[in-house]
Design a protein around this motif. Sequence first.
Motif, PDB file in Angstrom:
ATOM      1  N   VAL A  52       0.820  -1.220   0.000  1.00  0.00           N
ATOM      2  CA  VAL A  52       0.000   0.000   0.000  1.00  0.00           C
ATOM      3  C   VAL A  52       0.848   1.261   0.000  1.00  0.00           C
ATOM      4  CG1 VAL A  52      -1.927  -1.190   1.117  1.00  0.00           C
ATOM      5  CG2 VAL A  52      -0.343   0.158   2.510  1.00  0.00           C
ATOM      6  N   THR A  53       2.083   1.164   0.445  1.00  0.00           N
ATOM      7  CA  THR A  53       2.970   2.318   0.432  1.00  0.00           C
ATOM      8  C   THR A  53       3.552   2.563  -0.957  1.00  0.00           C
ATOM      9  OG1 THR A  53       3.540   1.961   2.751  1.00  0.00           O
ATOM     10  CG2 THR A  53       5.063   3.303   1.464  1.00  0.00           C
ATOM     11  N   GLN A  54       3.819   1.504  -1.677  1.00  0.00           N
ATOM     12  CA  GLN A  54       4.477   1.617  -2.978  1.00  0.00           C
ATOM     13  C   GLN A  54       3.517   1.879  -4.133  1.00  0.00           C
ATOM     14  OE1 GLN A  54       6.964  -1.813  -3.617  1.00  0.00           O
ATOM     15  NE2 GLN A  54       7.980  -1.574  -1.653  1.00  0.00           N
ATOM     16  N   ASP A  55       2.229   1.545  -3.979  1.00  0.00           N
ATOM     17  CA  ASP A  55       1.301   1.624  -5.106  1.00  0.00           C
ATOM     18  C   ASP A  55      -0.061   2.114  -4.630  1.00  0.00           C
ATOM     19  OD1 ASP A  55      -0.243   1.251  -7.376  1.00  0.00           O
ATOM     20  OD2 ASP A  55       0.284  -0.852  -7.631  1.00  0.00           O
ATOM     21  N   THR A  56      -0.479   3.275  -5.119  1.00  0.00           N
ATOM     22  CA  THR A  56      -1.773   3.815  -4.700  1.00  0.00           C
ATOM     23  C   THR A  56      -2.937   2.932  -5.143  1.00  0.00           C
ATOM     24  OG1 THR A  56      -1.775   5.265  -6.638  1.00  0.00           O
ATOM     25  CG2 THR A  56      -1.046   6.228  -4.549  1.00  0.00           C
ATOM     26  N   ALA A  57      -2.774   2.214  -6.245  1.00  0.00           N
ATOM     27  CA  ALA A  57      -3.831   1.289  -6.673  1.00  0.00           C
ATOM     28  C   ALA A  57      -3.992   0.176  -5.641  1.00  0.00           C
ATOM     29  CB  ALA A  57      -3.523   0.709  -8.052  1.00  0.00           C
ATOM     30  N   GLU A  58      -2.893  -0.309  -5.107  1.00  0.00           N
ATOM     31  CA  GLU A  58      -2.956  -1.325  -4.039  1.00  0.00           C
ATOM     32  C   GLU A  58      -3.586  -0.736  -2.783  1.00  0.00           C
ATOM     33  OE1 GLU A  58      -2.262  -4.592  -3.822  1.00  0.00           O
ATOM     34  OE2 GLU A  58      -1.764  -4.686  -5.938  1.00  0.00           O
ATOM     35  N   ALA A  59      -3.249   0.501  -2.473  1.00  0.00           N
ATOM     36  CA  ALA A  59      -3.827   1.162  -1.297  1.00  0.00           C
ATOM     37  C   ALA A  59      -5.339   1.248  -1.428  1.00  0.00           C
ATOM     38  CB  ALA A  59      -3.214   2.544  -1.120  1.00  0.00           C
ATOM     39  N   LEU A  60      -5.808   1.638  -2.610  1.00  0.00           N
ATOM     40  CA  LEU A  60      -7.250   1.731  -2.837  1.00  0.00           C
ATOM     41  C   LEU A  60      -7.915   0.365  -2.737  1.00  0.00           C
ATOM     42  CD1 LEU A  60      -9.675   3.492  -3.552  1.00  0.00           C
ATOM     43  CD2 LEU A  60      -9.130   3.099  -5.955  1.00  0.00           C
ATOM     44  N   ALA A  61      -7.310  -0.645  -3.344  1.00  0.00           N
ATOM     45  CA  ALA A  61      -7.878  -1.998  -3.291  1.00  0.00           C
ATOM     46  C   ALA A  61      -7.936  -2.503  -1.855  1.00  0.00           C
ATOM     47  CB  ALA A  61      -7.055  -2.952  -4.159  1.00  0.00           C
ATOM     48  N   TYR A  62      -6.984  -2.106  -1.038  1.00  0.00           N
ATOM     49  CA  TYR A  62      -6.980  -2.532   0.364  1.00  0.00           C
ATOM     50  C   TYR A  62      -8.114  -1.875   1.150  1.00  0.00           C
ATOM     51  CZ  TYR A  62      -5.056  -4.443   4.626  1.00  0.00           C
ATOM     52  OH  TYR A  62      -4.886  -5.169   5.788  1.00  0.00           O
ATOM     53  N   LEU A  63      -8.479  -0.660   0.762  1.00  0.00           N
ATOM     54  CA  LEU A  63      -9.513   0.080   1.480  1.00  0.00           C
ATOM     55  C   LEU A  63     -10.936  -0.238   1.022  1.00  0.00           C
ATOM     56  CD1 LEU A  63      -7.743   3.529   1.624  1.00  0.00           C
ATOM     57  CD2 LEU A  63      -8.245   2.034   3.571  1.00  0.00           C
ATOM     58  N   VAL A  64     -11.103  -0.674  -0.217  1.00  0.00           N
ATOM     59  CA  VAL A  64     -12.436  -0.981  -0.746  1.00  0.00           C
ATOM     60  C   VAL A  64     -12.719  -2.450  -0.495  1.00  0.00           C
ATOM     61  CG1 VAL A  64     -13.845  -1.100  -2.830  1.00  0.00           C
ATOM     62  CG2 VAL A  64     -12.269   0.820  -2.492  1.00  0.00           C
ATOM     63  N   ASP A  65     -13.793  -2.708   0.235  1.00  0.00           N
ATOM     64  CA  ASP A  65     -14.108  -4.073   0.629  1.00  0.00           C
ATOM     65  C   ASP A  65     -15.561  -4.398   0.269  1.00  0.00           C
ATOM     66  OD1 ASP A  65     -14.608  -6.487   1.884  1.00  0.00           O
ATOM     67  OD2 ASP A  65     -13.663  -5.907   3.758  1.00  0.00           O
ATOM     68  N   PRO A  66     -15.776  -5.329  -0.679  1.00  0.00           N
ATOM     69  CA  PRO A  66     -17.151  -5.679  -1.067  1.00  0.00           C
ATOM     70  C   PRO A  66     -17.991  -6.187   0.109  1.00  0.00           C
ATOM     71  CG  PRO A  66     -15.588  -6.596  -2.619  1.00  0.00           C
ATOM     72  CD  PRO A  66     -14.789  -6.039  -1.482  1.00  0.00           C
ATOM     73  N   PHE A  67     -17.369  -6.803   1.080  1.00  0.00           N
ATOM     74  CA  PHE A  67     -18.121  -7.273   2.242  1.00  0.00           C
ATOM     75  C   PHE A  67     -18.729  -6.082   2.983  1.00  0.00           C
ATOM     76  CE2 PHE A  67     -15.113 -10.647   1.328  1.00  0.00           C
ATOM     77  CZ  PHE A  67     -15.935 -11.756   1.360  1.00  0.00           C
ATOM     78  N   ASP A  68     -17.972  -4.998   3.111  1.00  0.00           N
ATOM     79  CA  ASP A  68     -18.488  -3.788   3.752  1.00  0.00           C
ATOM     80  C   ASP A  68     -19.609  -3.166   2.926  1.00  0.00           C
ATOM     81  OD1 ASP A  68     -16.647  -4.054   5.799  1.00  0.00           O
ATOM     82  OD2 ASP A  68     -15.259  -2.560   4.989  1.00  0.00           O
ATOM     83  N   LEU A  69     -19.469  -3.192   1.609  1.00  0.00           N
ATOM     84  CA  LEU A  69     -20.476  -2.582   0.739  1.00  0.00           C
ATOM     85  C   LEU A  69     -21.836  -3.263   0.868  1.00  0.00           C
ATOM     86  CD1 LEU A  69     -18.356  -2.106  -2.510  1.00  0.00           C
ATOM     87  CD2 LEU A  69     -19.045  -0.335  -0.885  1.00  0.00           C
ATOM     88  N   LEU A  70     -21.844  -4.572   1.114  1.00  0.00           N
ATOM     89  CA  LEU A  70     -23.100  -5.324   1.162  1.00  0.00           C
ATOM     90  C   LEU A  70     -23.562  -5.681   2.565  1.00  0.00           C
ATOM     91  CD1 LEU A  70     -22.552  -7.661  -1.902  1.00  0.00           C
ATOM     92  CD2 LEU A  70     -24.069  -5.694  -1.720  1.00  0.00           C
ATOM     93  N   SER A  71     -22.792  -5.320   3.563  1.00  0.00           N
ATOM     94  CA  SER A  71     -23.120  -5.746   4.924  1.00  0.00           C
ATOM     95  C   SER A  71     -24.466  -5.224   5.416  1.00  0.00           C
ATOM     96  CB  SER A  71     -22.003  -5.338   5.894  1.00  0.00           C
ATOM     97  OG  SER A  71     -21.933  -3.929   5.989  1.00  0.00           O
TER      98      SER A  71
END
Length: 114
Positions: A52-71
Amino acid sequence: MSTSETSQFIRLRVELVVEVESDDALTKAARDRVEADADLAADERTHAESAVTQDTAEALAYLVDPFDLLSEVPGVDLAQASWSSEHIDYDPDSPDWDLDEDDVDEDEEDDRVG
């Protein structure tokens, strides 16, 4: 397939394009989430922090969670999810990014023709 034979499983496809306004803010939020995750083993934590430090795309993917979206969606249990993010060239004026375009798989297109 009749209504009684319809599968209870639904594939929901969502494609988002986001503009990162602050790499630093995004990276900090992802690092904070990694640090707060008590379930991560030490080696996994090190790997996640690096990613997550080296790649902002990885940082975003780490923060977006489909489980949270549908909970909070009543009557739905998320059976499986996968997601990824990547840096892209985006031109909102390009016809390649037409939001009104029908999203039809080639297989579905073949079925319509035949």
